[in-house]
Design an enzyme around this catalytic site. Structure first.
Site, PDB file in Angstrom:
ATOM      1  N   PRO A 195     -16.916 -29.708  33.062  1.00  0.00           N
ATOM      2  CA  PRO A 195     -15.714 -29.490  32.246  1.00  0.00           C
ATOM      3  C   PRO A 195     -15.463 -28.011  31.992  1.00  0.00           C
ATOM      4  O   PRO A 195     -14.358 -27.630  31.609  1.00  0.00           O
ATOM      5  CB  PRO A 195     -16.017 -30.243  30.944  1.00  0.00           C
ATOM      6  CG  PRO A 195     -17.485 -30.516  30.949  1.00  0.00           C
ATOM      7  CD  PRO A 195     -17.936 -30.489  32.364  1.00  0.00           C
ATOM      8  N   GLU A 218     -26.231 -32.334  29.377  1.00  0.00           N
ATOM      9  CA  GLU A 218     -25.512 -31.115  28.993  1.00  0.00           C
ATOM     10  C   GLU A 218     -25.208 -30.229  30.203  1.00  0.00           C
ATOM     11  O   GLU A 218     -24.670 -29.140  30.056  1.00  0.00           O
ATOM     12  CB  GLU A 218     -26.317 -30.315  27.962  1.00  0.00           C
ATOM     13  CG  GLU A 218     -26.488 -31.027  26.631  1.00  0.00           C
ATOM     14  CD  GLU A 218     -25.154 -31.382  25.988  1.00  0.00           C
ATOM     15  OE1 GLU A 218     -24.300 -30.485  25.851  1.00  0.00           O
ATOM     16  OE2 GLU A 218     -24.971 -32.560  25.631  1.00  0.00           O
ATOM     17  N   ARG A 223      -7.493 -37.011  51.797  1.00  0.00           N
ATOM     18  CA  ARG A 223      -6.147 -37.348  52.263  1.00  0.00           C
ATOM     19  C   ARG A 223      -5.419 -36.139  52.867  1.00  0.00           C
ATOM     20  O   ARG A 223      -4.356 -36.293  53.477  1.00  0.00           O
ATOM     21  CB  ARG A 223      -5.325 -38.046  51.183  1.00  0.00           C
ATOM     22  CG  ARG A 223      -5.078 -37.254  49.948  1.00  0.00           C
ATOM     23  CD  ARG A 223      -4.586 -38.138  48.819  1.00  0.00           C
ATOM     24  NE  ARG A 223      -3.273 -38.724  49.059  1.00  0.00           N
ATOM     25  CZ  ARG A 223      -2.124 -38.040  49.030  1.00  0.00           C
ATOM     26  NH1 ARG A 223      -2.123 -36.750  48.793  1.00  0.00           N
ATOM     27  NH2 ARG A 223      -0.977 -38.654  49.248  1.00  0.00           N
ATOM     28  N   ASP A 236       4.399 -35.103  48.434  1.00  0.00           N
ATOM     29  CA  ASP A 236       3.696 -35.383  47.182  1.00  0.00           C
ATOM     30  C   ASP A 236       4.167 -34.520  46.028  1.00  0.00           C
ATOM     31  O   ASP A 236       4.618 -33.405  46.233  1.00  0.00           O
ATOM     32  CB  ASP A 236       2.213 -35.036  47.337  1.00  0.00           C
ATOM     33  CG  ASP A 236       1.422 -36.147  47.971  1.00  0.00           C
ATOM     34  OD1 ASP A 236       1.921 -37.268  48.007  1.00  0.00           O
ATOM     35  OD2 ASP A 236       0.298 -35.857  48.425  1.00  0.00           O
TER      36      ASP A 236
END
Ligand code: ADE
Length: 249
Positions: free
Chosen positions: A101, A128, A170, A185
């Protein structure tokens, strides 16, 4: 006449994933990514991190130096695991991707960059995270990218790998049946209107009293393109004003 075997295709990319939950990655055998593997475009290899732990309990983590909650993944175990993957060397070293993150945001542009590499190694952290020396050490041996799939905290990197691998696969030549669908897209560079795709419709023409916008059934391709660009601009402004420059009408 439909009985010919498919043209042989060349390997476009190798992907290694190191994790303590390799079963979590089973969906990589399904759908588009699974098909890419079966057609020889993509080779995905999963590695159990615990196979590189040295004690009876196959420990991969320990408490953080400096204190604080949770556990940190040990650098020695990660070092053994990644060395064994890197030893399966090809001509050029892989890009080592560490989902976290606290990484750079995963975007269409990042997916394109990674799709241009022939070899990706994903290191899935849990708890963590991974001892920071692992990333420092491997930066001397290959490109290391710490990447976040969004401003949200997951329980580990595995779900993020599923997201990234699908987005990257993709983009590989031959993986999508119709390459034009990637070009159209959301987030594709140069999209008409705005970065987000507008609404789409199919049969039946009326469903529960709701009709398909008549312009889409008009057969007028110019009108259809203009309508789609307008819908795309409206939706982009409504959903993602951060992506729309203020001077676009
Ligand atoms: N691991 C935990 N949270 C994550 C996130 N948001 N992106 C990538 N990896 C993660």
């Amino acid at each position: 006449m439909g009985t010919e075997p498919p043209d042989p295709v060349g390997l476009e990319m190798r992907i290694d994933v190191v994790s303590i939950f390799v079963d979590y990655l089973a969906p990589l055998n399904l759908s588009l990514v699974g098909r890419a593997q079966r057609s020889g475009l993509l080779d995905v290899q999963l590695h159990d991190l615990r196979g590189h732990a040295t004690d009876r309990h196959r420990t991969v983590d320990d408490s953080p130096y400096g204190g604080g909650p949770g556990m940190v993944m040990r650098p020695d175990v990660w070092g053994e695991a990644l060395d064994s993957v890197l030893a399966q060397a090809s001509e050029s070293p892989p890009v080592l991707v560490v989902p976290t993150p606290s990484g750079e945001p995963f975007t269409a542009a990042v997916a394109e960059e990674l799709a241009g590499s022939g070899w990706l190694v994903f290191a899935c952290g849990r708890y963590e995270g991974i001892d920071a020396r692992v990333m420092t050490h491997y930066r001397d041996r290959c490109e290391v990218r710490e990447i976040s799939i969004g401003d949200v905290v997951l329980a580990g990197g595995e779900a993020a790998v599923l997201v990234m691998v699908e987005a990257i696969a993709r983009l590989l030549p031959g993986v999508l049946g119709n390459p034009a669908s990637a070009a159209d897209d959301s987030f594709a560079p140069g999209r008409a209107g705005g970065p987000l795709e507008g609404p789409v419709y199919t049969r039946p023409p009326v469903w529960r009293g709701l009709s398909v916008p008549p312009v889409l059934m008009s057969g007028d391709h110019g009108e259809v393109s203009r309508w789609r660009a307008q819908e795309s601009a409206d939706r982009s402004r409504a959903m993602r004003p951060d992506l729309v420059p203020p001077d676009v009408p």
